[in-house]
Scaffold this active site. Structure first.
Site, PDB file in Angstrom:
ATOM      1  N   ARG A   1      38.499  43.471  37.757  1.00  0.00           N
ATOM      2  CA  ARG A   1      38.622  44.654  38.608  1.00  0.00           C
ATOM      3  C   ARG A   1      39.698  45.566  38.053  1.00  0.00           C
ATOM      4  O   ARG A   1      40.837  45.144  37.833  1.00  0.00           O
ATOM      5  CB  ARG A   1      38.962  44.256  40.049  1.00  0.00           C
ATOM      6  CG  ARG A   1      37.848  43.472  40.710  1.00  0.00           C
ATOM      7  CD  ARG A   1      38.160  43.107  42.138  1.00  0.00           C
ATOM      8  NE  ARG A   1      37.156  42.192  42.664  1.00  0.00           N
ATOM      9  CZ  ARG A   1      37.252  41.575  43.831  1.00  0.00           C
ATOM     10  NH1 ARG A   1      38.306  41.790  44.610  1.00  0.00           N
ATOM     11  NH2 ARG A   1      36.302  40.746  44.240  1.00  0.00           N
TER      12      ARG A   1
ATOM     13  N   ARG B   1      48.059  39.465  41.538  1.00  0.00           N
ATOM     14  CA  ARG B   1      47.123  40.564  41.314  1.00  0.00           C
ATOM     15  C   ARG B   1      46.985  40.804  39.825  1.00  0.00           C
ATOM     16  O   ARG B   1      47.977  40.841  39.099  1.00  0.00           O
ATOM     17  CB  ARG B   1      47.614  41.851  42.003  1.00  0.00           C
ATOM     18  CG  ARG B   1      47.631  41.760  43.515  1.00  0.00           C
ATOM     19  CD  ARG B   1      48.263  42.991  44.136  1.00  0.00           C
ATOM     20  NE  ARG B   1      48.195  42.953  45.595  1.00  0.00           N
ATOM     21  CZ  ARG B   1      49.084  42.342  46.368  1.00  0.00           C
ATOM     22  NH1 ARG B   1      50.117  41.723  45.807  1.00  0.00           N
ATOM     23  NH2 ARG B   1      48.952  42.332  47.676  1.00  0.00           N
TER      24      ARG B   1
ATOM     25  N   GLU C   1      46.092  36.543  50.678  1.00  0.00           N
ATOM     26  CA  GLU C   1      44.655  36.434  50.931  1.00  0.00           C
ATOM     27  C   GLU C   1      44.011  35.643  49.801  1.00  0.00           C
ATOM     28  O   GLU C   1      44.141  35.996  48.636  1.00  0.00           O
ATOM     29  CB  GLU C   1      44.023  37.825  51.001  1.00  0.00           C
ATOM     30  CG  GLU C   1      42.520  37.814  51.174  1.00  0.00           C
ATOM     31  CD  GLU C   1      41.867  39.105  50.721  1.00  0.00           C
ATOM     32  OE1 GLU C   1      40.764  39.028  50.139  1.00  0.00           O
ATOM     33  OE2 GLU C   1      42.470  40.171  50.924  1.00  0.00           O
TER      34      GLU C   1
ATOM     35  N   SER D   1      37.754  36.291  51.361  1.00  0.00           N
ATOM     36  CA  SER D   1      37.151  37.198  52.339  1.00  0.00           C
ATOM     37  C   SER D   1      35.732  36.716  52.572  1.00  0.00           C
ATOM     38  O   SER D   1      34.963  36.565  51.614  1.00  0.00           O
ATOM     39  CB  SER D   1      37.139  38.644  51.835  1.00  0.00           C
ATOM     40  OG  SER D   1      38.418  39.220  51.911  1.00  0.00           O
TER      41      SER D   1
ATOM     42  N   ARG E   1      45.896  33.061  43.507  1.00  0.00           N
ATOM     43  CA  ARG E   1      46.783  32.917  44.660  1.00  0.00           C
ATOM     44  C   ARG E   1      46.821  31.480  45.170  1.00  0.00           C
ATOM     45  O   ARG E   1      47.850  31.034  45.690  1.00  0.00           O
ATOM     46  CB  ARG E   1      46.348  33.883  45.758  1.00  0.00           C
ATOM     47  CG  ARG E   1      46.517  35.337  45.324  1.00  0.00           C
ATOM     48  CD  ARG E   1      45.981  36.311  46.338  1.00  0.00           C
ATOM     49  NE  ARG E   1      46.091  37.686  45.837  1.00  0.00           N
ATOM     50  CZ  ARG E   1      45.684  38.755  46.494  1.00  0.00           C
ATOM     51  NH1 ARG E   1      45.141  38.607  47.697  1.00  0.00           N
ATOM     52  NH2 ARG E   1      45.809  39.954  45.977  1.00  0.00           N
TER      53      ARG E   1
END
Length: 443
Positions: free
Chosen positions: A276, A291, A363, A366, A404
């Site tokens: 990404r 990230r 996080e 999702s 993470r």
């Protein structure tokens, strides 16, 4: 994609949903084009019927002069029909392109508001073995920060001290959004991937190893294109893109196919690298491996009949939660508010885990129900018991995102002597190794 019937018949619901999402879409232009298209289609269909009638008359004409007159009249009609069909194709092409810009409708149970209006619906601690559902759910914005143990270290310090993470050489190779895992750091990441896949397989998922490159039609199907083109990597001179998640190739496996209802539901798990092209601000909140432009992830994808997707969402959430439970993490599940939903989602739950060294919630998954939104874009269908062809409902969730999870393992399982205890579920994947110490033999 929402159907044009939905936009036409539920216009005010769609306007309200756009306001709740704090986004815009060309709804008025879509409705205008739809009205033009339908009026024009009536003219086209009338002229097609006239042409068919004229063709029969020409075929039945016995008088050569009458036959020629009919042919000349039909040529004039044919020219006008060609013109109208061309305009109809133009309207339909513009309409199809604009429909791709309209997001999904939020489920009525989604909290209305911004990011801070999300609510905590589940919280638990895998080590302590408890889990509860707040009643009523609590707003994230009202939640106090957990107590921070002063002896804890963030994963970026732990990783460098033990030689598990090499930020310097990762940056040298590809820039500041990259890092290297070395020695037992790389092995621990590999163990997490293998264990997660085996865990999900034990729950009835079929494993898929998808390609990391897809054509643009797959990204249109899952909703990344055209809206999010600037967050992805495109191979210049081709129609190929690096995948932002394994959701894209796995969801598109059945594009343009009609499945049998008897074969549903289908559950898949897939490991893939993900890419990404996101812009990150500098500072503590982006330090370490939280990230980056490339990261590993295990993805879960469900295909269900249209009446079963909400029960499937509960199962999907449970399966993703099992990862953080077994790793002994402290966790919470957040139902996102309308303005924070992804473009394709009707409802999303975020699973966050507490990273005690960085002292923040991260996080790691999702979990979303897209209902028929992706299926309309990707032409995913099934034939029900009555023979009727319907659109599938699709769901996906991370099961889970590796950077993470790895960061939280390093922070939570750090021992007093500075080494890392290997979480019990991962030990079989590390040849029984129970701890990770400083890496030796590495310059």
């Amino acid at each position: 994609m929402l159907s044009i019937q939905t936009l036409r018949e539920r216009t005010e619901d769609v306007r309200r949903a756009l306001q709740q999402r704090h986004t815009e879409a060309p709804l008025d232009r879509i409705l205008e084009l739809d009205a033009y298209r339908r009026a024009l289609l009536q003219d086209v269909e009338a002229m097609r019927a006239e042409r068919n009638t004229a063709s029969k008359a020409i075929g039945g004409a016995r008088d050569p002069e009458e036959r020629q007159r009919l042919i000349e009249a039909q040529r004039a009609v044919g020219g006008r029909l060609d013109e109208l069909e061309g305009r109809l194709r133009e309207f339909e092409a513009e309409l199809d392109a604009l429909l791709l810009q309209v997001p999904n409708l939020p489920h009525p149970d989604v909290p209305v508001g911004l990011e801070e209006d999300a609510v905590i619906v589940i919280e638990g601690d895998g080590t302590a073995g408890w889990e509860r559902r707040p009643d009523p759910p609590r707003r994230v914005a009202d939640e106090p920060t957990p107590e921070v143990a002063s002896a804890r270290k963030p994963h970026w310090e732990i990783g460098e001290e033990l030689g598990l993470i090499d930020f310097t050489r990762g940056t040298k190779l590809a820039g500041s959004s990259f890092y290297l895992l070395r020695g037992d750091g790389a092995r621990l990441q590999r163990a997490l991937i293998a264990w997660m896949l085996d865990l999900h397989r034990s729950h009835g998922y079929t494993e898929v190893y998808p390609q990391a490159l897809v054509r643009s039609d797959s990204l249109v199907g899952t909703g990344q294109l055209p809206k999010f083109a600037d967050t992805m990597f495109h191979l210049e001179g081709t129609d190929l893109w690096l995948i932002p998640t394994a959701e894209v190739p796995v969801t598109n496996m059945y594009r343009d196919e009609i499945l049998a209802e008897a074969d549903l539901p289908l559950h898949y798990c897939a490991y893939s690298p993900s890419f990404r092209h996101e812009q990150f601000s500098a500072g503590r909140e982006v330090r370490g491996i939280k990230r980056g432009w490339q990261f590993d992830k295990v993805e879960l994808v469900h295909f269900t009949p249209e009446g079963e997707s909400w029960a499937a969402l509960d199962r999907l959430l449970t399966d993703a939660l099992e990862v953080v439970r077994r790793l002994g993490f402290r966790y919470r599940v957040i139902r996102l508010a309308t303005a924070d939903l992804t473009f394709s989602s009707a409802m999303t739950y975020d699973i966050e885990v507490w990273a005690p060294g960085a002292a923040e919630w991260l996080e790691v998954s999702s979990v979303s129900n897209f209902e028929a939104f992706q299926a309309r874009r990707a032409n995913l269908r099934y034939r029900d018991a009555t023979g009727t062809v319907r659109h599938l409902h699709t769901l996906n969730g991370s099961g889970t995102a590796l950077p993470r999870v790895l960061a939280t393992v390093l922070e939570q399982y750090r021992l007093e002597d500075g080494s890392i205890e290997v979480p019990p579920p991962l030990r079989p994947y590390l040849s029984g190794q129970t701890s990770i110490g400083p890496q030796t033999g590495q310059p």
